[in-house]
Design an enzyme around this catalytic site. Structure first.
Site, PDB file in Angstrom:
ATOM      1  N   SER A   1       4.800   5.838  -4.680  1.00  0.00           N
ATOM      2  CA  SER A   1       5.834   6.862  -4.490  1.00  0.00           C
ATOM      3  C   SER A   1       6.705   6.471  -3.309  1.00  0.00           C
ATOM      4  CB  SER A   1       5.221   8.244  -4.238  1.00  0.00           C
ATOM      5  OG  SER A   1       4.529   8.254  -2.995  1.00  0.00           O
ATOM      6  N   GLY A   2       7.826   7.162  -3.164  1.00  0.00           N
ATOM      7  CA  GLY A   2       8.675   7.006  -1.986  1.00  0.00           C
ATOM      8  C   GLY A   2       9.101   5.585  -1.677  1.00  0.00           C
ATOM      9  N   ILE A   3       8.987   5.219  -0.399  1.00  0.00           N
ATOM     10  CA  ILE A   3       9.444   3.915   0.086  1.00  0.00           C
ATOM     11  C   ILE A   3       8.716   2.781  -0.623  1.00  0.00           C
ATOM     12  CG2 ILE A   3       9.619   2.417   2.098  1.00  0.00           C
ATOM     13  CD1 ILE A   3       9.719   4.949   3.837  1.00  0.00           C
ATOM     14  N   GLY A   4       7.392   2.920  -0.745  1.00  0.00           N
ATOM     15  CA  GLY A   4       6.600   1.849  -1.351  1.00  0.00           C
ATOM     16  C   GLY A   4       6.989   1.585  -2.784  1.00  0.00           C
TER      17      GLY A   4
ATOM     18  N   SER B   1       7.238   3.776  12.898  1.00  0.00           N
ATOM     19  CA  SER B   1       8.199   4.875  12.959  1.00  0.00           C
ATOM     20  C   SER B   1       9.099   4.759  14.176  1.00  0.00           C
ATOM     21  CB  SER B   1       7.444   6.214  13.020  1.00  0.00           C
ATOM     22  OG  SER B   1       8.310   7.266  13.383  1.00  0.00           O
TER      23      SER B   1
ATOM     24  N   TYR C   1       0.982  11.825  14.586  1.00  0.00           N
ATOM     25  CA  TYR C   1       1.573  10.759  13.773  1.00  0.00           C
ATOM     26  C   TYR C   1       2.017   9.577  14.635  1.00  0.00           C
ATOM     27  CZ  TYR C   1       4.920   8.490  10.616  1.00  0.00           C
ATOM     28  OH  TYR C   1       5.605   7.581   9.867  1.00  0.00           O
TER      29      TYR C   1
ATOM     30  N   THR D   1       0.857  -1.188   0.000  1.00  0.00           N
ATOM     31  CA  THR D   1       0.000   0.000   0.000  1.00  0.00           C
ATOM     32  C   THR D   1       0.893   1.239   0.000  1.00  0.00           C
ATOM     33  OG1 THR D   1      -0.140   0.195   2.410  1.00  0.00           O
ATOM     34  CG2 THR D   1      -1.719  -1.272   1.334  1.00  0.00           C
ATOM     35  N   GLY D   2       0.395   2.307  -0.553  1.00  0.00           N
ATOM     36  CA  GLY D   2       1.240   3.503  -0.682  1.00  0.00           C
ATOM     37  C   GLY D   2       2.445   3.199  -1.540  1.00  0.00           C
TER      38      GLY D   2
END
Length: 667
Positions: free
Chosen positions: A392-395, A522, A535, A388-389
């Site tokens: 972009s980025g990490i995914g 995190s 967060y 999921t996600g």
């Protein structure tokens, strides 16, 4: 000089043969099973260039009468063998009783019978300190029968019986050698199998991965386990065996350390060699001796206790029997051996001087993890992976790396933005990998339900789920009094969103009795980072749910991994301009952490900084608060958090210094 050697292909045996060949004009006959003749060429290479001329293989079997030698072979060597070295045996505390009996007792009986028949000059028996059993106190070299009531293990019993047979049935003089726990070569570190202290190396390795080397740990004290390197055993055996002093005949020699270390001290030496935390506080396991055996057995029989024990020893690769030797009660007097070695340089080296060589050899050659398929290709072969996600980025970086492995049944990503979905598909095409992308908003309950149903129908469910979609807000609580939606938005995506997807797919995993859920959390959950209350609390909720779920599904074939990710340079942190000047991971480096989770399936992956701060919060919460408050006051809210999106304020020297000291703590 002519020799006959059993166990010549073993760890000690092949080194002893090489030592014997160092003497001039020697010939070595060595026993080899017919099915093991393929080992001969490799042995010859180990023994040296002229070994083929001086080493003669004799086909036989220690389990057969007369070692299974043919009549012709017996005739050939009869009356010629000056020294008969019997080393063939089981050197394994975890071997079953039948294997111990066959190799150690029957094998010795057959060896002695052959030695008597061919008129050997001197019989050398490689015994063990195990003949002393669990005798309480000092066991001297002239002691033997005193151990009869302390043989609590099949290995001890059979080693005692085999030496007893040598003592009573040899027609020629004999000498017995009782080495301690044999370690690798003190010069090269080489060893052929895991035994003794090596069983605890995996524990040290795991501690090194979790904690910095300066972090003190709690360990055990234990008894004094006598350990010696194999080169000492070989050199001492060779010297004593060739001594012309007839006063050494019909005696046993303890090839042991005259000043053995306690188990706790030994493990700390290996911890230093491994750059792992040392056990500053060591608990003497003997303190538990006051508990009656009946009570202890009853406790260990309880299902939860038994399962925990089995899981721990399996994870660390420690045989259950090994734990019973933590408080080993025997001390070995070796004065006869020391006297026999007088005038030589043969002595047990200090463990500290070669422990690093033992550790290095184990980690490079014998670490059990080396023999498991720890390739990404092997772990994802034929599997369906959802990220999921993932647009972009990490995914996205993770999806591309997994797809590049080329063995997955399907690599699926989902995201909210159709434009990013198309960009991800273009990137996959450019890289020459296959990725499937779908629009899905994890904050939309109805949409998630439909998406999960589609995955079940089209792909047969998901084998590996990476809950990576997330939303971050960096804002002080005092600036959030009228922004309650900050908390609902992060919870809706980071916590409820992950649950919507997981609950929609986990039933399929349970039915297949296999599945892996990886939740991207995190480092802030471990550090309780200020300005991230919205967060961090949402991620903390996910962490807590994951722990509960892992407990419920532990026996259903579904595993869970939480990754407490440090700061990563992604679009999510772009609004906070100060992050342009502090150390961050790249998305590709973060993807490597997810891949490590897929390959090794740990319960948790965290940085040393995160783990250290978690420990600090647990042990000294007031100090932890001061540290985090200092960070809170030093950094301040970003301009974006104040609604001033076009203003960029550079970091101060103090801010840069702290951020470099505590890398990634801000996320």
């Amino acid at each position: 000089m002519t020799y006959f050697v059993t166990g010549a292909s073993g760890f000690i045996g092949k080194r002893l043969v090489k030592k014997l060949l160092g003497r001039k004009n020697t010939t070595v006959y060595f026993l080899i099973r017919a099915e093991s003749k393929k080992k001969v060429a490799k042995l010859m290479d180990f023994w040296g260039s002229d070994a083929a001329k001086r080493c003669i293989p004799v086909v036989g079997d220690i389990a057969k009468p007369g070692l299974g030698l043919s009549a012709a072979d017996k005739t050939k060597i009869k009356g010629k063998i000056k020294h008969f070295f019997h080393l063939a045996a089981v050197y394994d505390m975890s071997a079953n009783a039948e294997a111990n009996q066959l190799a150690n007792v029957t094998g010795t009986e057959n060896a002695v019978a052959l030695a008597n028949e061919i008129k050997v000059g001197l019989f050398h028996h490689m015994s063990s300190i195990a003949v002393a059993g669990n005798y309480e106190g000092v066991f001297r070299e002239d002691m033997f029968d005193e151990a009869k009531d302390y043989l609590d293990h099949p290995y001890m019993q059979t080693k005692h019986e085999s030496e007893a047979f040598v003592r009573k049935n040899c027609d020629m003089p004999w000498r017995a050698y009782r080495p301690g726990v044999v370690l690798g070569d003190s010069k090269t570190g080489e060893i052929d199998k895991i035994d003794g202290p090596y069983y605890f190396f995996k524990l040290l390795q795991k501690m090194r991965a979790m904690l910095p080397p300066w972090m003190p740990a709690i360990g055990i004290e234990g008894g004094r386990m006598n350990m010696v390197p194999v080169d000492f055993v070989v050199d001492a055996t060779d010297h004593i065996a060739h001594s012309t002093d007839k006063g050494l005949n019909n005696r046993a020699f303890h090839l042991t350390d005259p000043a053995p270390l306690r188990i706790g001290d030994s493990l700390n030496i290996f911890a230093r060699a491994a750059h792992a935390p040392q056990m500053a506080l060591r608990v003497n396991a003997a303190l538990l001796g006051f508990i009656p055996q009946s009570v202890m057995k009853g406790m260990m029989a309880l299902p939860p206790v038994r399962r925990i024990k089995n899981a721990v020893v399996k994870d660390l690769g420690i045989p259950e029997d090994t734990l019973s030797f933590i408080n080993y009660p025997v001390r070995f007097d070796c004065r006869d051996t020391l006297k026999a070695l007088e005038g030589t340089k043969i002595a047990v080296p200090d463990l500290e001087s070669y422990a690093y060589k033992l550790w290095d050899y184990w980690e490079r050659n014998l670490d059990p993890d080396l023999f498991i398929d720890h390739t990404l290709k092997g772990q994802i072969s034929g599997k369906v992976i959802l990220i999921t996600g993932g647009t972009s980025g990490i995914g996205q970086a993770t999806a591309m790396k997994i797809a590049a492995a080329g063995t997955a049944k399907a690599v699926i990503v989902c995201g909210r933005d159709q434009e990013k979905i198309e960009e991800t598909l273009k990137l996959a095409k450019k890289l020459g990998v296959k990725v499937s992308a779908y629009p899905a908003d994890v904050a939309d309950e109805a949409g998630c339900k439909a998406f999960c149903a589609m995955l079940e129908t089209k792909y047969g469910g998901v084998d590996i789920l990476v809950n990576n979609a997330g939303r971050s807000i960096r804002r002080a609580i005092e600036a959030s009094y009228d922004r309650f939606h900050d908390f609902t938005r992060t919870m809706d995506v980071n916590y409820f969103g992950a649950l919507r997807i997981t609950l929609g797919l986990i039933d399929g995993m349970v039915k297949k009795k296999k599945g892996h859920v990886i939740n991207i959390s995190s480092i802030g959950v471990l550090t309780n980072a200020p300005r991230f209350s919205a967060y961090v609390s949402s991620k903390a909720a996910l962490d807590a749910w994951t722990r509960c779920a892992a407990s419920e599904f532990a026996d259903r074939g579904v595993s869970f991994t939480t990754i407490n990710m440090p700061l990563v340079k992604t679009p999510m942190i772009a609004p906070t301009a100060i992050y342009n000047n502090v150390p961050t991971l790249s998305p590709e480096e973060a993807a490597d952490m997810i891949i490590r989770a897929i390959v090794y399936k740990p319960v948790n992956i965290a940085t040393r900084l995160g783990t250290s701060m978690q420990v600090l919060h647990a042990l000294a919460p007031r100090i932890a608060q001061i540290v985090m408050n200092t960070s809170f006051r030093m950094f301040g809210d970003s301009e974006a958090a104040k609604g001033k999106k076009n203003e960029v304020v550079g970091p101060s020297a103090d801010q840069l210094a702290l951020s470099n000291l505590m890398r990634g703590i801000h996320l």
